[in-house]
Motif scaffolding. Sequence first.
Motif, PDB file in Angstrom:
ATOM      1  N   TYR A  94       0.854  -1.188   0.000  1.00 33.13           N
ATOM      2  CA  TYR A  94       0.000   0.000   0.000  1.00 33.13           C
ATOM      3  C   TYR A  94       0.887   1.233   0.000  1.00 33.13           C
ATOM      4  CZ  TYR A  94      -3.658   3.291   1.433  1.00 33.13           C
ATOM      5  OH  TYR A  94      -4.546   4.330   1.498  1.00 33.13           O
ATOM      6  N   ARG A  95       0.752   2.056  -1.056  1.00 35.81           N
ATOM      7  CA  ARG A  95       1.574   3.257  -1.160  1.00 35.81           C
ATOM      8  C   ARG A  95       0.767   4.350  -1.855  1.00 35.81           C
ATOM      9  NH1 ARG A  95       6.472   1.738  -4.082  1.00 35.81           N
ATOM     10  NH2 ARG A  95       6.871   0.637  -2.161  1.00 35.81           N
ATOM     11  N   ASP A  96       0.792   5.535  -1.268  1.00 38.18           N
ATOM     12  CA  ASP A  96       0.137   6.716  -1.846  1.00 38.18           C
ATOM     13  C   ASP A  96      -1.338   6.462  -2.169  1.00 38.18           C
ATOM     14  OD1 ASP A  96       2.531   8.130  -1.692  1.00 38.18           O
ATOM     15  OD2 ASP A  96       3.151   7.511  -3.707  1.00 38.18           O
ATOM     16  N   GLY A  97      -2.019   5.718  -1.304  1.00 35.95           N
ATOM     17  CA  GLY A  97      -3.444   5.482  -1.478  1.00 35.95           C
ATOM     18  C   GLY A  97      -3.799   4.363  -2.432  1.00 35.95           C
ATOM     19  N   VAL A  98      -2.809   3.637  -2.926  1.00 38.80           N
ATOM     20  CA  VAL A  98      -3.059   2.547  -3.868  1.00 38.80           C
ATOM     21  C   VAL A  98      -2.546   1.242  -3.272  1.00 38.80           C
ATOM     22  CG1 VAL A  98      -2.622   1.650  -6.194  1.00 38.80           C
ATOM     23  CG2 VAL A  98      -2.854   4.116  -5.829  1.00 38.80           C
ATOM     24  N   LEU A  99      -3.443   0.254  -3.166  1.00 36.31           N
ATOM     25  CA  LEU A  99      -3.066  -1.088  -2.727  1.00 36.31           C
ATOM     26  C   LEU A  99      -2.755  -1.911  -3.967  1.00 36.31           C
ATOM     27  CD1 LEU A  99      -2.870  -3.328  -0.534  1.00 36.31           C
ATOM     28  CD2 LEU A  99      -5.283  -3.787  -1.003  1.00 36.31           C
ATOM     29  N   HIS A 100      -1.548  -2.461  -4.031  1.00 37.29           N
ATOM     30  CA  HIS A 100      -1.141  -3.299  -5.165  1.00 37.29           C
ATOM     31  C   HIS A 100      -0.988  -4.723  -4.655  1.00 37.29           C
ATOM     32  CE1 HIS A 100       2.227  -4.688  -8.054  1.00 37.29           C
ATOM     33  NE2 HIS A 100       1.053  -5.071  -8.500  1.00 37.29           N
ATOM     34  N   VAL A 101      -1.798  -5.623  -5.209  1.00 39.59           N
ATOM     35  CA  VAL A 101      -1.738  -7.046  -4.858  1.00 39.59           C
ATOM     36  C   VAL A 101      -1.255  -7.798  -6.087  1.00 39.59           C
ATOM     37  CG1 VAL A 101      -3.022  -9.055  -4.051  1.00 39.59           C
ATOM     38  CG2 VAL A 101      -3.673  -6.761  -3.273  1.00 39.59           C
ATOM     39  N   SER A 102      -0.202  -8.574  -5.904  1.00 43.32           N
ATOM     40  CA  SER A 102       0.346  -9.376  -6.995  1.00 43.32           C
ATOM     41  C   SER A 102       0.245 -10.846  -6.600  1.00 43.32           C
ATOM     42  CB  SER A 102       1.803  -8.995  -7.249  1.00 43.32           C
ATOM     43  OG  SER A 102       2.328  -9.754  -8.325  1.00 43.32           O
ATOM     44  N   VAL A 103      -0.414 -11.628  -7.439  1.00 39.26           N
ATOM     45  CA  VAL A 103      -0.579 -13.065  -7.194  1.00 39.26           C
ATOM     46  C   VAL A 103       0.120 -13.795  -8.329  1.00 39.26           C
ATOM     47  CG1 VAL A 103      -2.211 -14.931  -6.773  1.00 39.26           C
ATOM     48  CG2 VAL A 103      -2.845 -12.579  -6.172  1.00 39.26           C
ATOM     49  N   GLN A 104       1.158 -14.534  -7.971  1.00 40.06           N
ATOM     50  CA  GLN A 104       1.929 -15.255  -8.989  1.00 40.06           C
ATOM     51  C   GLN A 104       1.152 -16.473  -9.491  1.00 40.06           C
ATOM     52  OE1 GLN A 104       4.925 -13.977 -10.090  1.00 40.06           O
ATOM     53  NE2 GLN A 104       4.228 -12.313  -8.768  1.00 40.06           N
ATOM     54  N   ARG A 105       1.427 -16.842 -10.727  1.00 41.89           N
ATOM     55  CA  ARG A 105       0.834 -18.057 -11.295  1.00 41.89           C
ATOM     56  C   ARG A 105       1.704 -19.255 -10.905  1.00 41.89           C
ATOM     57  NH1 ARG A 105      -3.066 -16.665 -15.085  1.00 41.89           N
ATOM     58  NH2 ARG A 105      -2.950 -14.500 -15.798  1.00 41.89           N
ATOM     59  N   ARG A 106       1.094 -20.425 -10.864  1.00 45.27           N
ATOM     60  CA  ARG A 106       1.854 -21.644 -10.558  1.00 45.27           C
ATOM     61  C   ARG A 106       2.910 -21.867 -11.647  1.00 45.27           C
ATOM     62  NH1 ARG A 106      -0.859 -24.686  -6.663  1.00 45.27           N
ATOM     63  NH2 ARG A 106      -3.046 -24.104  -6.444  1.00 45.27           N
ATOM     64  N   ALA A 107       4.051 -22.385 -11.232  1.00 44.79           N
ATOM     65  CA  ALA A 107       5.136 -22.637 -12.180  1.00 44.79           C
ATOM     66  C   ALA A 107       4.694 -23.609 -13.267  1.00 44.79           C
ATOM     67  CB  ALA A 107       6.362 -23.173 -11.454  1.00 44.79           C
ATOM     68  N   THR A 108       3.833 -24.561 -12.921  1.00 48.86           N
ATOM     69  CA  THR A 108       3.371 -25.535 -13.913  1.00 48.86           C
ATOM     70  C   THR A 108       2.446 -24.904 -14.948  1.00 48.86           C
ATOM     71  OG1 THR A 108       1.552 -26.168 -12.447  1.00 48.86           O
ATOM     72  CG2 THR A 108       3.568 -27.490 -12.326  1.00 48.86           C
ATOM     73  N   ALA A 109       1.890 -23.746 -14.646  1.00 44.67           N
ATOM     74  CA  ALA A 109       0.986 -23.073 -15.578  1.00 44.67           C
ATOM     75  C   ALA A 109       1.702 -22.120 -16.522  1.00 44.67           C
ATOM     76  CB  ALA A 109      -0.083 -22.319 -14.805  1.00 44.67           C
ATOM     77  N   LEU A 110       2.961 -21.823 -16.222  1.00 42.51           N
ATOM     78  CA  LEU A 110       3.713 -20.881 -17.061  1.00 42.51           C
ATOM     79  C   LEU A 110       4.084 -21.518 -18.393  1.00 42.51           C
ATOM     80  CD1 LEU A 110       6.089 -19.337 -14.382  1.00 42.51           C
ATOM     81  CD2 LEU A 110       3.979 -18.382 -15.323  1.00 42.51           C
ATOM     82  N   PRO A 111       4.041 -20.730 -19.456  1.00 39.40           N
ATOM     83  CA  PRO A 111       4.471 -21.281 -20.753  1.00 39.40           C
ATOM     84  C   PRO A 111       5.951 -21.619 -20.716  1.00 39.40           C
ATOM     85  CG  PRO A 111       3.734 -18.978 -20.954  1.00 39.40           C
ATOM     86  CD  PRO A 111       3.608 -19.370 -19.534  1.00 39.40           C
ATOM     87  N   ARG A 112       6.310 -22.676 -21.388  1.00 44.16           N
ATOM     88  CA  ARG A 112       7.723 -23.056 -21.430  1.00 44.16           C
ATOM     89  C   ARG A 112       8.068 -23.558 -22.828  1.00 44.16           C
ATOM     90  NH1 ARG A 112       5.047 -27.269 -18.864  1.00 44.16           N
ATOM     91  NH2 ARG A 112       5.535 -29.318 -19.705  1.00 44.16           N
ATOM     92  N   ARG A 113       9.307 -23.426 -23.124  1.00 45.85           N
ATOM     93  CA  ARG A 113       9.799 -23.860 -24.442  1.00 45.85           C
ATOM     94  C   ARG A 113      10.186 -25.327 -24.359  1.00 45.85           C
ATOM     95  NH1 ARG A 113      11.919 -23.437 -29.139  1.00 45.85           N
ATOM     96  NH2 ARG A 113      14.069 -23.288 -29.796  1.00 45.85           N
ATOM     97  N   ILE A 114       9.765 -26.052 -25.362  1.00 43.41           N
ATOM     98  CA  ILE A 114      10.109 -27.481 -25.432  1.00 43.41           C
ATOM     99  C   ILE A 114      11.016 -27.669 -26.631  1.00 43.41           C
ATOM    100  CG2 ILE A 114       9.189 -29.818 -25.733  1.00 43.41           C
ATOM    101  CD1 ILE A 114       6.573 -28.718 -24.482  1.00 43.41           C
ATOM    102  N   ASP A 115      12.201 -28.210 -26.373  1.00 46.35           N
ATOM    103  CA  ASP A 115      13.163 -28.462 -27.451  1.00 46.35           C
ATOM    104  C   ASP A 115      12.737 -29.696 -28.238  1.00 46.35           C
ATOM    105  OD1 ASP A 115      14.773 -26.302 -26.787  1.00 46.35           O
ATOM    106  OD2 ASP A 115      15.865 -27.479 -25.293  1.00 46.35           O
ATOM    107  N   VAL A 116      12.777 -29.558 -29.544  1.00 48.04           N
ATOM    108  CA  VAL A 116      12.465 -30.692 -30.428  1.00 48.04           C
ATOM    109  C   VAL A 116      13.776 -31.372 -30.777  1.00 48.04           C
ATOM    110  CG1 VAL A 116      11.478 -31.351 -32.629  1.00 48.04           C
ATOM    111  CG2 VAL A 116      10.477 -29.470 -31.334  1.00 48.04           C
TER     112      VAL A 116
END
Length: 145
Positions: A122-144
């Motif tokens: 909470y800063r200057d009247g603004v509450l900032h909430v950050s919720v991370q995504r699960r690591a398994t849900a993040l896009p990842r590169r798959i090598d062929v």
Amino acid sequence: MLHRNLFPRDVFAELDRLQRDVQDLFGLSPSIRGSARGGFPALNIGSTPRSVEVYAFAPGIDPATLELTLDRTVLTLSGERKPAEPPTEGSTTHVQERFAGRFRRVVNLPDDIDPDAVTADYRDGVLHVSVQRRATALPRRIDVQ
């Protein structure tokens, strides 16, 4: 007594006023589950590939009085905003647009969030909430091969 036009020019403004009057009468919160108009605090909600970002615009609130909970994928922000100043004896309030009283905002978050990776600032009247995504849900590169 204030003069009211029997035929309001802006029907939606009159409906908003009626909704606020009913909510004040019954002590209801100004908004539940994403009503985009008239809620306090005003919310901006967005996402990135790695997180969900919630901004609540709540000036004049002591951050120690804010209650922020996350139950599965439901983020709830509640608290109370004190009146700006009590009316002085003999004064009359004609218009009061600043919200004062208890409030509660509820936000449904996506299923891929990580409830153990939440930060709130909470800063200057603004509450900032950050919720991370699960690591398994993040896009990842798959090598062929």
